[in-house]
Design a protein around this motif. Sequence first.
Motif, PDB file in Angstrom:
ATOM      1  N   ASN A  61       6.133  20.512 -17.887  1.00  0.00           N
ATOM      2  CA  ASN A  61       6.978  21.416 -18.692  1.00  0.00           C
ATOM      3  C   ASN A  61       8.417  20.911 -18.586  1.00  0.00           C
ATOM      4  O   ASN A  61       8.710  20.018 -17.782  1.00  0.00           O
ATOM      5  CB  ASN A  61       6.869  22.869 -18.195  1.00  0.00           C
ATOM      6  CG  ASN A  61       7.152  22.981 -16.715  1.00  0.00           C
ATOM      7  OD1 ASN A  61       8.252  22.715 -16.261  1.00  0.00           O
ATOM      8  ND2 ASN A  61       6.122  23.336 -15.938  1.00  0.00           N
ATOM      9  N   ALA A  62       9.304  21.498 -19.374  1.00  0.00           N
ATOM     10  CA  ALA A  62      10.698  21.013 -19.390  1.00  0.00           C
ATOM     11  C   ALA A  62      11.412  21.275 -18.072  1.00  0.00           C
ATOM     12  O   ALA A  62      12.239  20.470 -17.626  1.00  0.00           O
ATOM     13  CB  ALA A  62      11.463  21.693 -20.528  1.00  0.00           C
ATOM     14  N   THR A  63      11.076  22.392 -17.416  1.00  0.00           N
ATOM     15  CA  THR A  63      11.759  22.753 -16.166  1.00  0.00           C
ATOM     16  C   THR A  63      11.480  21.714 -15.082  1.00  0.00           C
ATOM     17  O   THR A  63      12.398  21.221 -14.423  1.00  0.00           O
ATOM     18  CB  THR A  63      11.276  24.142 -15.686  1.00  0.00           C
ATOM     19  OG1 THR A  63      11.251  25.023 -16.804  1.00  0.00           O
ATOM     20  CG2 THR A  63      12.176  24.692 -14.614  1.00  0.00           C
ATOM     21  N   THR A  87      21.902  29.776 -21.220  1.00  0.00           N
ATOM     22  CA  THR A  87      20.749  28.890 -21.180  1.00  0.00           C
ATOM     23  C   THR A  87      19.659  29.608 -20.408  1.00  0.00           C
ATOM     24  O   THR A  87      19.900  30.663 -19.823  1.00  0.00           O
ATOM     25  CB  THR A  87      21.098  27.536 -20.513  1.00  0.00           C
ATOM     26  OG1 THR A  87      19.959  26.663 -20.590  1.00  0.00           O
ATOM     27  CG2 THR A  87      21.476  27.688 -19.051  1.00  0.00           C
ATOM     28  N   MET A  88      18.463  29.036 -20.417  1.00  0.00           N
ATOM     29  CA  MET A  88      17.388  29.685 -19.679  1.00  0.00           C
ATOM     30  C   MET A  88      17.611  29.507 -18.176  1.00  0.00           C
ATOM     31  O   MET A  88      18.211  28.508 -17.750  1.00  0.00           O
ATOM     32  CB  MET A  88      16.051  29.059 -20.085  1.00  0.00           C
ATOM     33  CG  MET A  88      14.873  29.858 -19.589  1.00  0.00           C
ATOM     34  SD  MET A  88      13.336  29.085 -20.129  1.00  0.00           S
ATOM     35  CE  MET A  88      12.164  30.158 -19.308  1.00  0.00           C
ATOM     36  N   ALA A  90      15.699  28.435 -16.253  1.00  0.00           N
ATOM     37  CA  ALA A  90      15.055  27.159 -15.923  1.00  0.00           C
ATOM     38  C   ALA A  90      16.083  26.045 -15.675  1.00  0.00           C
ATOM     39  O   ALA A  90      15.904  25.226 -14.775  1.00  0.00           O
ATOM     40  CB  ALA A  90      14.129  26.739 -17.058  1.00  0.00           C
ATOM     41  N   THR A 133      23.035  22.132 -22.326  1.00  0.00           N
ATOM     42  CA  THR A 133      21.892  22.722 -23.034  1.00  0.00           C
ATOM     43  C   THR A 133      22.175  22.627 -24.522  1.00  0.00           C
ATOM     44  O   THR A 133      23.144  23.192 -25.020  1.00  0.00           O
ATOM     45  CB  THR A 133      21.670  24.189 -22.613  1.00  0.00           C
ATOM     46  OG1 THR A 133      21.250  24.206 -21.253  1.00  0.00           O
ATOM     47  CG2 THR A 133      20.591  24.840 -23.472  1.00  0.00           C
ATOM     48  N   ASP A 159      19.559  19.400 -21.341  1.00  0.00           N
ATOM     49  CA  ASP A 159      18.418  20.292 -21.473  1.00  0.00           C
ATOM     50  C   ASP A 159      18.162  20.380 -22.981  1.00  0.00           C
ATOM     51  O   ASP A 159      18.835  21.117 -23.696  1.00  0.00           O
ATOM     52  CB  ASP A 159      18.729  21.664 -20.877  1.00  0.00           C
ATOM     53  CG  ASP A 159      17.553  22.612 -20.999  1.00  0.00           C
ATOM     54  OD1 ASP A 159      16.698  22.377 -21.885  1.00  0.00           O
ATOM     55  OD2 ASP A 159      17.490  23.594 -20.243  1.00  0.00           O
ATOM     56  N   ALA A 161      15.318  21.267 -24.360  1.00  0.00           N
ATOM     57  CA  ALA A 161      14.099  22.059 -24.587  1.00  0.00           C
ATOM     58  C   ALA A 161      14.111  22.700 -25.974  1.00  0.00           C
ATOM     59  O   ALA A 161      13.055  22.937 -26.556  1.00  0.00           O
ATOM     60  CB  ALA A 161      13.958  23.122 -23.500  1.00  0.00           C
ATOM     61  N   GLN A 162      15.318  22.981 -26.494  1.00  0.00           N
ATOM     62  CA  GLN A 162      15.416  23.628 -27.813  1.00  0.00           C
ATOM     63  C   GLN A 162      15.914  22.666 -28.881  1.00  0.00           C
ATOM     64  O   GLN A 162      16.324  23.109 -29.951  1.00  0.00           O
ATOM     65  CB  GLN A 162      16.398  24.806 -27.737  1.00  0.00           C
ATOM     66  CG  GLN A 162      15.967  25.927 -26.819  1.00  0.00           C
ATOM     67  CD  GLN A 162      16.777  27.200 -27.045  1.00  0.00           C
ATOM     68  OE1 GLN A 162      17.674  27.251 -27.884  1.00  0.00           O
ATOM     69  NE2 GLN A 162      16.456  28.237 -26.297  1.00  0.00           N
ATOM     70  N   SER A 183      10.687  20.705 -24.143  1.00  0.00           N
ATOM     71  CA  SER A 183       9.619  21.665 -23.850  1.00  0.00           C
ATOM     72  C   SER A 183       8.639  21.718 -25.018  1.00  0.00           C
ATOM     73  O   SER A 183       9.050  21.747 -26.182  1.00  0.00           O
ATOM     74  CB  SER A 183      10.232  23.059 -23.650  1.00  0.00           C
ATOM     75  OG  SER A 183       9.200  24.021 -23.553  1.00  0.00           O
ATOM     76  N   LYS A 188       7.910  26.401 -29.437  1.00  0.00           N
ATOM     77  CA  LYS A 188       8.901  25.365 -29.734  1.00  0.00           C
ATOM     78  C   LYS A 188       8.567  24.653 -31.047  1.00  0.00           C
ATOM     79  O   LYS A 188       7.451  24.749 -31.557  1.00  0.00           O
ATOM     80  CB  LYS A 188       8.933  24.334 -28.603  1.00  0.00           C
ATOM     81  CG  LYS A 188       9.358  24.907 -27.266  1.00  0.00           C
ATOM     82  CD  LYS A 188      10.760  25.471 -27.300  1.00  0.00           C
ATOM     83  CE  LYS A 188      11.211  25.897 -25.920  1.00  0.00           C
ATOM     84  NZ  LYS A 188      12.205  26.976 -25.946  1.00  0.00           N
ATOM     85  N   GLY A 196       3.793  22.273 -21.607  1.00  0.00           N
ATOM     86  CA  GLY A 196       3.921  20.821 -21.676  1.00  0.00           C
ATOM     87  C   GLY A 196       5.387  20.459 -21.796  1.00  0.00           C
ATOM     88  O   GLY A 196       6.218  21.290 -22.184  1.00  0.00           O
ATOM     89  N   TRP A 315      16.738  35.128 -23.353  1.00  0.00           N
ATOM     90  CA  TRP A 315      16.762  35.417 -21.915  1.00  0.00           C
ATOM     91  C   TRP A 315      16.723  36.921 -21.631  1.00  0.00           C
ATOM     92  O   TRP A 315      17.367  37.403 -20.702  1.00  0.00           O
ATOM     93  CB  TRP A 315      17.973  34.761 -21.214  1.00  0.00           C
ATOM     94  CG  TRP A 315      18.551  33.595 -21.948  1.00  0.00           C
ATOM     95  CD1 TRP A 315      19.821  33.441 -22.371  1.00  0.00           C
ATOM     96  CD2 TRP A 315      17.853  32.397 -22.368  1.00  0.00           C
ATOM     97  NE1 TRP A 315      19.977  32.239 -23.027  1.00  0.00           N
ATOM     98  CE2 TRP A 315      18.781  31.589 -23.050  1.00  0.00           C
ATOM     99  CE3 TRP A 315      16.544  31.945 -22.244  1.00  0.00           C
ATOM    100  CZ2 TRP A 315      18.441  30.361 -23.600  1.00  0.00           C
ATOM    101  CZ3 TRP A 315      16.209  30.717 -22.810  1.00  0.00           C
ATOM    102  CH2 TRP A 315      17.151  29.946 -23.462  1.00  0.00           C
TER     103      TRP A 315
HETATM  104  C1  LIG Z   1      17.043  25.957 -23.013  1.00  0.00           C
HETATM  105  C2  LIG Z   1      15.725  25.936 -22.298  1.00  0.00           C
HETATM  106  N1  LIG Z   1      15.616  25.268 -21.138  1.00  0.00           N
HETATM  107  C3  LIG Z   1      14.460  25.186 -20.473  1.00  0.00           C
HETATM  108  C4  LIG Z   1      13.332  25.799 -20.940  1.00  0.00           C
HETATM  109  C5  LIG Z   1      12.077  25.730 -20.137  1.00  0.00           C
HETATM  110  O1  LIG Z   1      11.052  25.041 -20.780  1.00  0.00           O
HETATM  111  P1  LIG Z   1       9.581  25.038 -20.137  1.00  0.00           P
HETATM  112  O2  LIG Z   1       9.014  26.405 -20.362  1.00  0.00           O
HETATM  113  O3  LIG Z   1       8.837  23.977 -20.863  1.00  0.00           O
HETATM  114  O4  LIG Z   1       9.744  24.729 -18.691  1.00  0.00           O
HETATM  115  C6  LIG Z   1      13.368  26.503 -22.148  1.00  0.00           C
HETATM  116  C7  LIG Z   1      12.173  27.159 -22.676  1.00  0.00           C
HETATM  117  O5  LIG Z   1      12.209  28.108 -23.421  1.00  0.00           O
HETATM  118  C8  LIG Z   1      14.611  26.580 -22.838  1.00  0.00           C
HETATM  119  O6  LIG Z   1      14.717  27.248 -24.001  1.00  0.00           O
END
Ligand SMILES: Cc1ncc(COP(=O)(O)O)c(C=O)c1O
Length: 368
Positions: A61-63, A87-88, A90, A133, A159, A161-162, A183, A188, A196, A315
């Motif tokens: 996953n992205a995290t 941001t998340m 994560a 991000t 980051d 992910a988006q 992500s 997504k 993933g 969030w």
């Molecule tokens: C900005 C941001 N960072 C990180 C993540 C985490 O991604 P993942 O759920 O694949 O770990 C997300 C997921 O929504 C996100 O929007």
Amino acid sequence: MKKNIPFYRYKHLYNLHGKKIIKIVDKVARAGRYIMQKELSDFEKNFAKFTNSKYCIGVSNATDGLQMLLIAAGIKKGDEVLLSMHTMIATASAVYFTGAKPVLLDIKEDDYLIDEKKIEKKISSKTKAIIVTQLNGRIANMEVILKIANKYKLKVFEDSAQALGAYYKNYHSGTFGYGGCFSFYPAKILGCLGDGGAVITNNKSIYKKILALRDHGRHENDISIWGFNARLDNIEAATLDYLLKKVPGFIKKRRSLARIYNRELKSVWQLKLPPEPKINSNNFDSYQNYEIYAVNSDKLCKYLKANNVGTLRQWGGKSLNNFKKLKMGKVDNKSNKIFKDLVMLPMNISVTQSEVMHISNLIKRFYG
Ligand SMILES: Cc1ncc(COP(=O)(O)O)c(C=O)c1O
């Protein structure tokens, strides 16, 4: 009958592509190719090509991807890492688990990305990096951010992910610094059938380290670093490789919906809309989300809900500075004020143009 427009339709992608996906899964499963097989390396090659980067590593996953990227680049205990308040969690937890401290940055009112003018005041002798991000499918002002990073010798991570399919001055998100994480969470732009992610980088040493980190530290029959089990499943990689070819079409659709929202809502003074989907500007946005600033946002959300239209606040409506127990520091009142009234409208490939018209008309009616 009243139209029902949920914020996201999780079954839509499978309804469209399920038959093909089942065939792909069947083929991979019958061959018994589950972990780190050809399908994964094919997808990695194609994803690197798509993002115009040298290397890609499929991860869980992205995290996890971001955490491994930070570790590979040497971020460690005692360091401080700058990241946006919007941001998340994560992004921050990836920093925390390296032993470093996440420090929050303010946001801008035009696109809610990091306010580059306020970065320098957060830099201390311990600051070693900045994670940008790339929010809502839009890339921050990387020219200025890279200049500041150079001046203070900060490592730059993204980051992303988006931000699949988002460009700044023709560079894809994730390619500006040490690397970027993506992500493939189902909602997504490119989503799989579970979790993933991927990391991209142009740095061979970072690439090699992440290859090992994602697989218990193993690389070429040796273990020289402590690692994780953070691999991207082969079946997911096979599915993603098929869907990756559809991404340009998905983004085209998102941009056309953004164009309609912007056209229909530009006269409503109570709203601040995302920047226009322009072709000839520094930014090419992929609209992972359509996030607006709305006066009386609570009431607007309730009104839309009463009319069967789903909205969502990122969030859960809390920016990172609000998680006080995690002690990530304060941000300006202005950032807090902007964040409080941000709302996302339905934006995904299941949404039709007439649904965007319907939602826009409801919003216009709400504000009278
Ligand atoms: C900005 C941001 N960072 C990180 C993540 C985490 O991604 P993942 O759920 O694949 O770990 C997300 C997921 O929504 C996100 O929007």
